[in-house]
Design a protein around this motif. Structure first.
Motif, short mmCIF file in Angstrom:
data_model
loop_
_atom_site.label_atom_id
_atom_site.label_comp_id
_atom_site.label_asym_id
_atom_site.label_seq_id
_atom_site.Cartn_x
_atom_site.Cartn_y
_atom_site.Cartn_z
N TYR A 136 -1.11 5.61 -4.86
CA TYR A 136 -0.64 4.62 -5.83
C TYR A 136 0.88 4.57 -5.89
N GLU A 137 1.54 5.69 -5.49
CA GLU A 137 3.00 5.65 -5.45
C GLU A 137 3.47 4.57 -4.47
N GLY A 138 2.75 4.49 -3.34
CA GLY A 138 3.07 3.44 -2.36
C GLY A 138 2.80 2.05 -2.92
N ARG A 139 1.72 1.94 -3.73
CA ARG A 139 1.36 0.64 -4.31
C ARG A 139 2.49 0.10 -5.18
N THR A 140 3.16 1.01 -5.88
CA THR A 140 4.29 0.59 -6.72
C THR A 140 5.36 -0.08 -5.87
N ILE A 141 5.63 0.54 -4.71
CA ILE A 141 6.66 -0.02 -3.83
C ILE A 141 6.21 -1.39 -3.29
N LEU A 142 4.92 -1.52 -2.96
CA LEU A 142 4.41 -2.82 -2.51
C LEU A 142 4.60 -3.87 -3.60
N GLY A 143 4.35 -3.47 -4.83
CA GLY A 143 4.49 -4.41 -5.96
C GLY A 143 5.91 -4.91 -6.07
N ASN A 144 6.85 -3.99 -5.88
CA ASN A 144 8.27 -4.35 -5.96
C ASN A 144 8.63 -5.39 -4.89
N ILE A 145 8.19 -5.14 -3.67
CA ILE A 145 8.50 -6.06 -2.56
C ILE A 145 7.83 -7.41 -2.79
N ALA A 146 6.54 -7.37 -3.16
CA ALA A 146 5.78 -8.61 -3.34
C ALA A 146 6.39 -9.47 -4.45
N GLY A 147 6.80 -8.80 -5.53
CA GLY A 147 7.37 -9.54 -6.67
C GLY A 147 8.61 -10.31 -6.26
N GLN A 148 9.38 -9.73 -5.33
CA GLN A 148 10.61 -10.40 -4.91
C GLN A 148 10.36 -11.49 -3.88
N LEU A 149 9.32 -11.33 -3.07
CA LEU A 149 9.14 -12.26 -1.95
C LEU A 149 8.19 -13.42 -2.23
N THR A 150 7.30 -13.28 -3.21
CA THR A 150 6.31 -14.34 -3.40
C THR A 150 6.96 -15.63 -3.88
N GLU A 151 6.51 -16.74 -3.32
CA GLU A 151 7.00 -18.04 -3.76
C GLU A 151 5.96 -18.75 -4.61
N THR A 152 4.69 -18.50 -4.30
CA THR A 152 3.62 -19.14 -5.08
C THR A 152 3.27 -18.32 -6.32
N ASN A 153 3.84 -17.11 -6.44
CA ASN A 153 3.54 -16.21 -7.54
C ASN A 153 2.07 -15.82 -7.60
N GLN A 154 1.43 -15.91 -6.46
CA GLN A 154 0.02 -15.56 -6.41
C GLN A 154 -0.18 -14.54 -5.29
N ILE A 155 -0.65 -13.35 -5.67
CA ILE A 155 -0.87 -12.31 -4.68
C ILE A 155 -2.37 -12.12 -4.53
N GLY A 156 -2.85 -12.14 -3.30
CA GLY A 156 -4.27 -11.90 -3.05
C GLY A 156 -4.52 -10.43 -2.79
N TYR A 157 -5.54 -9.86 -3.44
CA TYR A 157 -5.78 -8.42 -3.33
C TYR A 157 -7.24 -8.22 -2.91
N ILE A 158 -7.45 -7.68 -1.71
CA ILE A 158 -8.80 -7.44 -1.21
C ILE A 158 -9.21 -6.01 -1.59
N ALA A 159 -10.21 -5.90 -2.47
CA ALA A 159 -10.60 -4.59 -3.00
C ALA A 159 -12.00 -4.24 -2.54
N SER A 160 -12.27 -2.95 -2.40
CA SER A 160 -13.56 -2.50 -1.91
C SER A 160 -14.53 -2.24 -3.07
N PHE A 161 -14.39 -1.11 -3.72
CA PHE A 161 -15.28 -0.74 -4.81
C PHE A 161 -14.46 -0.45 -6.07
#
Lengths: 359, 361
Positions: A136-161
């Motif tokens: 989850y520490e890595g997930r925080t970093i992904l969130g930071n990058i995604a927040g800055q780069l998204t233009e549609t403000n919509q992030i798709g998240y493929i989850a398993s269980f």
């Protein structure tokens, strides 16, 4: 005729080989078995565990013999494969998926002399240890990058269980995403599998069709990244550096590195110092690391690196308040952080995540 | 050109000969494949062929795998004899497990063994209800039961996901999609301590025996076998077409549902989203391996169970890729069915020279 003779000769050689038995092995190497939920060719979760297995082989040489069984289904089949491994003389077994847990506990009881290790599990016994990474520490970093780069403000998240492991990852991502970009939202799709490239690709396609311009995944194959590459959107690698599958789409990847843990545990078992422990190691310990930050402006990459350093230094906690639930109520107050127990049992979404637990 | 001419009376000698041929062809195929994969072919084959019977645990695994396959195939075969093609047994199996779990929870997961029959009957009812849908669609609208029964498999899988994710999820499962465990009293007991050989297998054997007697020792069975010989028979002797459709689907659905409830009680001991292991589909192969005959189906189920356990063992002993193990397993079934063709048909070579030519205008 020559071809036939060659076949007969090799058949004869094979017969004589079996007749005399295989060459006797050096004095009993320590035998370690691995079971994987997917194929090692998933280039993700199971692949990384197999890299750890190979590191064990390289480290111990002739002292240790390893083997693996891939594509083991989570259910009654798990117990059968575990028993076959244990009864064929394996000394230590690493079971590398959450759903193997019940079978591991059952078989550990039947084979008290075999050391069992269960990845991402929570049930332990005298001869069962558990281990996982603080991905989850890595997930925080992904969130930071995604927040800055998204233009549609919509992030798709493929989850398993919807197990705490996965829910925690979604929340860690969403908290940082919203801190950077309060308008961004996480759209979660449940695929009810760890490894199914066609389902993963379908989910990615559907999310992109609905307007997502960044794809995050908690499944094992690079299929979603390949879709992202084709469709010209961004995505993150999962478990393994998947840049080869998406050279223009992968921003970074959360990479699991099990090598050191596996070497240490095998050593402990051989030395007789093995104990039933519960390991949960982080980026600082080296069990998790981030792949190169690519396909993004320099300032975003610098922010990501700075955040990574802050997490390693303990200045930033992925779950530090204020954290709000989906309905807006406060879960964690400013200045507080969630303890491990809360993280291990997490079963709710935070603000910024749209959708609900699977159905 | 090749033409297949049906034999009037397949000889026993020929039947035995082709079975041996099938095994030999499988072994040859396996040796070539394993050698190409860089494994010692004789060693791998000997593990595959001996390990499923090498210990009580392995025999237990074999029987546990064979049980549901046999039970489902017994039901399917009855319909297949009358050209009623239920290929959705997987869905009926899942409905059986869902209804079985429903009964467990409705009774409050009681600590009494007397609830077990209720759970099993509920499972059979669930499977019958699911199979009643294609039966109704067939009799009312002449919709192909082949398509409708198959489509309902996917509906059943989604229903299962919904039940274990939403309705019945165990609050202590850490989010893992599964129900609570059945009370120990509701779990079909092991017949031999420490193994998985469970009491449900007695039910399987009993039903196989009943169906065998029905087929071979009663006038009804005799008429049924005669009906099968008529081309495109769509009825059991003595029954009309609609009744035949209903009987076939309800019986096959009921047995598949019963198999689901037995699996729930004896091996899974709870309902989870991994419940669908494909037994309902594999059972179609078992039905044909057994030539739609109850005794043959028991043997066919045991053979397939054998290949499951042997296939797992070569993965463990020689690190054979699971896809290769599956291919080898499937090749045995392929050769058995292909050789079966030879026993029932004569292959006639029809050369071009013998073909009558239609004079050109």
């Amino acid at each position: 005729m020559k071809g036939l003779k060659a076949v007969l000769a090799s058949a004869a050689a094979a017969v004589s080989l079996t007749a005399f038995g295989p060459a006797s092995a050096q004095d009993d190497p320590f035998r370690v078995g691995y079971i994987y939920v997917g194929p090692i060719s998933d280039h993700g979760w199971s692949y990384q565990h197999d890299q750890g297995r190979l590191a064990v082989e390289a480290h111990f040489g002739d002292q240790v013999e390893t083997q693996y069984v891939e594509n083991v289904a989570e259910g009654p089949d798990t117990a059968r494969v575990l028993r076959q491994l244990a009864s064929s003389g394996v000394d230590m077994i690493f079971a590398t998926s959450f759903g193997f847990g019940d079978s591991v506990i059952d078989m550990a009881e039947q084979f008290p002399d075999v050391y069992f290790e269960h990845a991402t599990g929570y049930q332990r016994a005298d001869n069962v240890a558990t281990y996982s990474g603080r991905f989850y520490e890595g997930r925080t970093i992904l969130g930071n990058i995604a927040g800055q780069l998204t233009e549609t403000n919509q992030i798709g998240y493929i989850a398993s269980f919807p197990i705490p492991e996965v829910v925690r990852g979604i929340n860690a991502f969403a908290i940082e995403l919203r801190r950077v970009n309060p308008n961004a939202e996480v759209d979660v799709v449940w695929v009810n599998t760890w490894y199914n490239p066609s389902l993963e690709a379908e989910a990615a396609t559907a999310l992109i069709d609905q307007g997502a311009d960044i794809i995050v995944q908690h499944t094992d194959s690079p299929a979603a990244l390949q879709v992202a590459e084709e469709r010209g959107v961004y995505a993150f690698g999962q478990s393994s550096d998947m840049i080869a599958f998406a050279p223009d789409a992968q921003l970074t990847a959360i990479v699991d590195d099990w090598s050191q843990y596996y070497i240490d545990r095998v050593q402990a078992a051989m030395d007789g110092t093995w104990a039933s422990t519960d390991t949960w190691d982080d980026i600082d310990a080296g069990m998790v690391f981030m792949a190169d930050y690519t396909n993004m402006p320099d300032n975003v990459a610098q922010d990501a690196e700075a955040l990574e350093h802050a997490i390693v230094a303990g200045q930033r906690h992925p779950f530090q308040g204020p954290i709000y639930a989906q309905d807006g109520s406060e879960i964690v107050a400013e200045g507080q952080v969630l303890d491990d127990q809360s993280l291990l049992t997490m079963d709710y979404f935070v603000e910024g995540v749209t959708g609900s637990m699977p159905n | 050109m090749i033409r297949l001419v049906p034999r009037t009376r397949p000889s026993l000698l020929l039947q035995a000969g082709t079975s041996i041929l099938a095994v030999l062809l499988t072994l040859l195929f396996g040796m070539i494949m394993f050698a190409l994969l860089g494994n010692p072919p004789f060693e791998v084959l000997s593990v595959f062929l001996t390990s499923p019977l090498s210990s009580l645990f392995d025999i237990s695994d074999l029987l546990v795998k064979a049980g549901p396959l046999i039970l489902i195939a017994l039901g399917l075969a009855v319909g297949y004899r009358a050209n009623i093609w239920n290929i959705g047994a997987e869905g009926q199996f899942l409905l059986g497990s869902i209804f079985g779990m429903g009964a467990v929870l409705a009774l409050g997961n009681p600590a009494t063994i007397w609830a077990v029959p209720i759970v099993l009957i509920a499972g059979a009812v669930g499977g019958m209800l699911w199979a009643a849908i294609p039966a109704a669609l067939r009799t009312a609208f002449n919709a192909s039961e082949l398509l409708t029964s198959l489509m309902l498999v996917y509906v059943a899988q989604q229903l299962l996901y919904f039940m274990v994710n939403q309705v019945w999820k165990n609050p202590l499962s850490f989010g893992w999609p599964e129900t609570v465990e059945l009370n120990e009293a509701l779990q079909l007991p092991a017949l031999i301590d420490g193994t998985g050989i469970h009491a449900g297998l007695i039910i399987v054997v009993t039903i196989a025996a009943v169906l065998a007697i029905l087929t071979f020792r009663t006038t009804f069975g005799y008429r049924m076998r005669m009906a099968e010989l008529t081309p495109k028979a769509l009825r059991f002797a003595g029954f009309g077409e609609k009744a035949t459709i209903w009987i076939s689907l309800l019986l096959s659905g009921g047995l598949a549902g019963l198999a689901g409830a037995i699996e729930l009680s004896a091996t899974f001991e709870k309902l989870n989203d991994q419940f669908s292991l494909g037994y309902g589909f594999t059972a179609i192969i078992v039905a044909f391996l057994g030539r739609l005959n109850p005794i043959g189906i028991v043997l066919g189920g045991l053979l397939v169970g054998f290949t499951f356990v042997g296939g797992d063992w070569i993965r463990v002993s020689h690190g054979i890729n699971d896809a290769a193990a599956d291919v080898f397993q499937a090749s045995l079934l392929f050769f058995v069915l292909a050789c079966d063709l030879i026993t029932r048909y004569r292959v006639q070579w029809v050369g071009h020279g013998h073909q009558k030519r239609v004079p050109a205008e």
